[in-house]
Design an enzyme around this catalytic site. Structure first.
Site, PDB file in Angstrom:
ATOM      1  CG  ASP A 194      -2.084   0.980   1.095  1.00 16.49           C
ATOM      2  OD1 ASP A 194      -3.114   0.676   0.458  1.00 16.49           O
ATOM      3  OD2 ASP A 194      -1.944   2.086   1.631  1.00 16.49           O
ATOM      4  CE1 TYR A 333      -4.817   7.406  -0.663  1.00 14.06           C
ATOM      5  CE2 TYR A 333      -4.673   7.661   1.721  1.00 14.06           C
ATOM      6  CZ  TYR A 333      -4.813   6.852   0.605  1.00 14.06           C
ATOM      7  OH  TYR A 333      -4.937   5.494   0.763  1.00 14.06           O
ATOM      8  CG  HIS A 387      -4.330  -3.784  -0.548  1.00 11.33           C
ATOM      9  ND1 HIS A 387      -3.591  -3.327  -1.624  1.00 11.33           N
ATOM     10  CD2 HIS A 387      -4.330  -2.762   0.356  1.00 11.33           C
ATOM     11  CE1 HIS A 387      -3.180  -2.085  -1.393  1.00 11.33           C
ATOM     12  NE2 HIS A 387      -3.614  -1.727  -0.200  1.00 11.33           N
TER      13      HIS A 387
END
Length: 425
Positions: A194, A333, A387
């Protein structure tokens, strides 16, 4: 003031900045009581108007989570596991960085820094500590041992929250090198999934002399034109192999329907006050990461645990709630919006090991991995895992890390091996 006094003052300041301090988690009981009160006070909406998860986290799943969280979940269990590990804090570039540091008992262990992602924390890596640092007790050889460093990213968990902009992926990558050097490691390897995968690849792109190689379970392998086409929603380009076309279609789904949270946090992270104020709001936001992970999590709260238990899931959510890091974590982000990309080729030229888990956001084809990494030292497709591979399938993941870095151990032993970590760490 004399020059000698300036020197003495500077030395004291440097020593302070380089200090490595022991850390223990200790949550007041009043905070746990308040958490349960807030869960029980949740104002619930009506259920979704469909029978699947196409509208998001389903009401039955989040209500089952809330019931368990408020009545049965015990934070003290994970707190005790955390405090049984050597945890530390050190200041890097003016920010406190929290990390776990477990040294192997085996001689010539390879130093490894492992980075978590979002919506995550060091909770995700706790299951791999034993297999990697003590391989002889976990079905492997002493020659596969690692000294393990697991930091909390800035703004996550017990690390400090940046108060000014600038802690982007490139900054974190440099900070991780500084951390490893501060612990006395002159040669080491890095791993991530990730966000941790992106940070690890940027470490590889920066190529500090101390970094021997990297391992990733979310490799950035899409050529720039392919990545751009997938993001635009265009049909798969002609000439792709079957594996490449499948990866393209999965990536296209991620861009079009799978990362709404990424756009929200990338553009307006500060607007997400609801997930800082509501435990259930935070939990729902964290559950809605990707379709396959959500399926795994929802099964756990339907009584069909596989890979992740209810406690695993709530441990990860609760550490974010208790540290109030929902928004500080979201800003990562924003820091990287429009900069380096997530899934595209970065230009890493140092040795790279790749593990492909079938339920990852996309299965990276060998052809693109070989193009992306001119020094690809390991590539393997697994039969199981998704993931959050270290969290879901720790044994499979640990074996991939062992095998992936095995070819670099001779290089490690032939050069100056990592010195023993500081006595305090």
């Amino acid at each position: 003031m004399t020059n000698a006094s300036f020197t003495e003052q500077g030395s004291k300041q440097l020593a302070h900045e380089n200090a490595v301090r022991p850390f223990r988690a200790d949550v007041p009981e009043t905070e746990l009581t308040e958490l349960r009160r807030r869960i029980n006070a949740t104002k619930w909406p009506e259920r979704e108007t469909v029978t699947d998860a196409s509208q998001g986290v389903q009401l039955a799943t989040i209500q089952a989570l809330a019931r368990y969280w408020a009545t049965e979940y015990d934070w003290r269990k994970v707190e005790a596991r955390l405090n049984a590990l050597p945890q530390f804090i050190t200041e890097i570039d003016g920010l406190d960085i929290h990390f776990i540091h477990v040294r192997s008992k085996h001689e010539n262990a390879l130093p490894l820094i492992v980075t978590h992602g979002w919506p995550g924390s060091i909770i995700e890596q706790m299951k791999i500590i034993g297999p990697l640092t003590n391989p002889t007790a976990n079905g492997s050889e002493a020659s596969d041992a690692f000294h393990l460093v697991i930091p909390s990213m800035p703004g996550y968990g017990y690390s400090g929250k940046p108060t000014t902009a600038g802690w982007d992926v490139a900054h974190i990558a440099r900070a991780w090198v500084a951390l490893m050097k501060r612990l006395g490691y002159t040669k080491f390897v890095a791993q991530g999934g990730d966000w941790g995968a992106v940070i690890t690849e940027i470490m590889g792109l920066q190529a500090p002399p101390e970094l021997l190689g990297i391992h990733t379970n979310m490799p950035g392998i899409f050529p720039a034109d392919i990545d751009k086409a997938a993001a635009s929603g265009a049909a798969a380009p002609l000439g792709l192999s079957a594996d490449e076309k499948f990866a393209y279609e999965r990536l296209q789904f991620v861009y079009q329907k799978g990362i709404a949270y990424g756009y929200q946090m990338g553009l307006r992270p500060q607007t997400l006050y609801g997930i800082a104020d509501s435990p259930v709001g935070l939990a729902a936001y964290f559950l809605d990461h990707d379709a396959r992970s959500y399926e795994l999590i929802s099964r756990a709260f339907a009584g069909k645990s596989e890979g992740l238990s209810r406690d695993d899931i709530l441990d990860n959510i609760t550490i974010t709630w208790l540290t109030n890091t929902a928004l500080s974590g979201a800003r990562l982000y924003w820091e990287n919006w429009g900069k380096l990309g997530y899934f595209n080729v970065k230009g890493v030229s140092i040795p790279v090991a790749v593990s492909v888990f079938p339920d990852e956001l996309y299965p990276a084809p060998r052809s693109w991995a070989e193009q992306a990494y001119p020094k690809l030292i390991h590539y393997n497709k697994l039969d199981k895992g998704g993931h959050f591979a270290a969290w879901e399938q720790p044994q499979l993941f640990s074996e991939e890390v062992r095998v992936g870095f095995r070819s670099l151990r001779k290089s490690f032993l032939g050069k100056e091996a990592g010195r023993a970590g500081r006595e305090a760490a």
